[in-house]
Scaffold this motif. Structure first.
Motif, PDB file in Angstrom:
ATOM      1  N   ARG A 128      31.438 -15.216  66.849  1.00  8.04           N
ATOM      2  CA  ARG A 128      32.375 -14.097  66.823  1.00  8.04           C
ATOM      3  C   ARG A 128      33.111 -14.076  65.482  1.00  8.04           C
ATOM      4  N   TRP A 129      32.916 -13.005  64.660  1.00 11.73           N
ATOM      5  CA  TRP A 129      32.010 -11.900  64.880  1.00 11.73           C
ATOM      6  C   TRP A 129      31.218 -11.732  63.601  1.00 11.73           C
TER       7      TRP A 129
ATOM      8  N   GLY B 143      32.733  -8.653  72.180  1.00 12.02           N
ATOM      9  CA  GLY B 143      34.164  -8.802  71.968  1.00 12.02           C
ATOM     10  C   GLY B 143      34.748  -7.734  71.065  1.00 12.02           C
ATOM     11  N   THR B 144      35.919  -8.025  70.528  1.00  8.83           N
ATOM     12  CA  THR B 144      36.725  -7.042  69.812  1.00  8.83           C
ATOM     13  C   THR B 144      35.995  -6.426  68.634  1.00  8.83           C
ATOM     14  N   ASP B 145      35.414  -7.261  67.751  1.00  9.05           N
ATOM     15  CA  ASP B 145      34.776  -6.760  66.533  1.00  9.05           C
ATOM     16  C   ASP B 145      33.260  -6.707  66.657  1.00  9.05           C
ATOM     17  N   HIS B 146      32.778  -6.450  67.849  1.00  9.01           N
ATOM     18  CA  HIS B 146      31.333  -6.353  68.059  1.00  9.01           C
ATOM     19  C   HIS B 146      30.706  -5.282  67.161  1.00  9.01           C
ATOM     20  N   ASP B 147      31.378  -4.149  67.000  1.00  5.29           N
ATOM     21  CA  ASP B 147      30.807  -3.057  66.218  1.00  5.29           C
ATOM     22  C   ASP B 147      30.719  -3.383  64.732  1.00  5.29           C
ATOM     23  N   ARG B 148      31.419  -4.412  64.270  1.00  7.02           N
ATOM     24  CA  ARG B 148      31.375  -4.792  62.855  1.00  7.02           C
ATOM     25  C   ARG B 148      30.468  -5.995  62.609  1.00  7.02           C
TER      26      ARG B 148
END
Length: 316
Positions: A173-174, A264-269
């Motif tokens: 992550r991540w 999680g939070t920054d999955h798209d990045r």
């Protein structure tokens, strides 16, 4: 009186008990004759239309097969692309054939058996050949799809005894970390070359063209998924489990990779890049990185502790 499909229709006993006159018999015979002639007049042209449509569909499929239509499937860049495209094309053609057959039967029933008078047609309760047909045909289709899927899956997931390049893929992550496991060992204690992404700076994995590459995946935290769309393949990266796959990239270029599992939070990045280069350029890249690692590694400090420098960064 008996009911059929929500309607009340006379039974045979009712018809036999009803007194009729010669005029009634002539009228009934004329009506039945008219219905029969009317139905035959419309069914025969319909059959000709259906036959013509089937012939045109077969000719159209054969004509488009020369151009190898992809049916929306993307063009891949690995040695597995033809195999994956073939199974997609076969599935699409099978689905189209079933769709044409089903729609043809629906429109045939709508036209051939539409209501023409108040006289109910002969009611067919059971038709054993039709029931056998619509049971056997789906089983044959599913069995065929299963066979070709299992055959191609075994080939796609096959591992060779000795790949040309082995890359350790660590998803966390991540971001991503890649280690070239074929480098560093036996060269003055240097560690394998590794590339680690940082926030706002995705890792760049440099790979050679036309060489077998094995990816060994692991994760220290949650489930991720290694996915390069142009590879037409993805595999989950699961904590506590090592997943592997192997392929050969046949085209040069830079391709974006993504995490295909919500992590999680920054999955798209959580992106990275795969840069595919000719073998000579890849060899130069590896030699340069190894020289940097050798020059930076084991330098002994005044306190007697070894200071080692890890090779990190985007890899560009």
């Amino acid at each position: 009186m008996r009911r059929s499909f929500g309607r009340t229709r006379p039974s045979l006993a009712d018809v036999e008990d009803t007194p009729t006159t010669p005029a009634d018999s002539d009228t009934r015979a004329a009506a039945v004759s008219a219905v029969g002639v009317h139905g035959t007049r419309h069914i025969r042209p319909l059959r000709r239309v259906l036959r013509l449509g089937a012939v045109l569909a077969v000719v159209g499929i054969m004509a488009t097969a020369c151009d190898r239509p992809t049916f929306g499937y993307p063009r891949g860049v690995t040695n597995q692309t033809p195999r994956l495209l073939n199974i997609w094309q076969g599935s699409a053609i099978a689905a189209l054939a079933v769709g044409v057959l089903v729609w043809g039967m629906i429109f045939y029933a709508i036209i051939a058996f539409r209501k023409r008078s108040d006289v109910l047609p002969r009611q067919v309760r059971y038709n054993l050949p039709v029931e056998v047909l619509y049971t056997v045909v789906p089983v044959v289709i599913v069995a065929g799809l299963f066979f070709y899927t299992a055959r191609d899956e075994s080939e796609v997931t096959k591992l060779s005894p000795k790949p040309d390049v082995t890359v350790d893929v660590i998803a966390f992550r991540w971001n991503w970390q890649f280690k070239y496991l074929d480098t560093g060992s036996g060269r003055q204690g240097a560690n394998p070359i590794e590339v680690t992404g940082r926030p706002g700076e995705p890792a760049v994995l440099v790979l050679p063209q036309n060489r077998s590459i094995r990816f060994v995946e692991s994760s220290p935290d949650v489930i991720h998924s290694f996915w390069v769309p142009e590879f037409l393949f993805k595999r989950d990266v699961i904590p506590g489990r090592v997943n592997q796959f192997e392929l050969t990239i046949t085209k040069t270029g830079t391709f974006i990779g993504r995490c295909a599992e919500l992590c999680g939070t920054d999955h798209d990045r959580m992106n990275f890049y795969v840069k595919v280069v000719p073998q000579a350029e890849y060899d130069t890249f590896i030699a340069d990185r190894e020289n940097v690692a050798i020059s930076a590694a084991p330098a002994v400090s005044t306190t007697g502790t070894a200071a080692t420098t890890a090779t990190t960064g985007s890899g560009q």
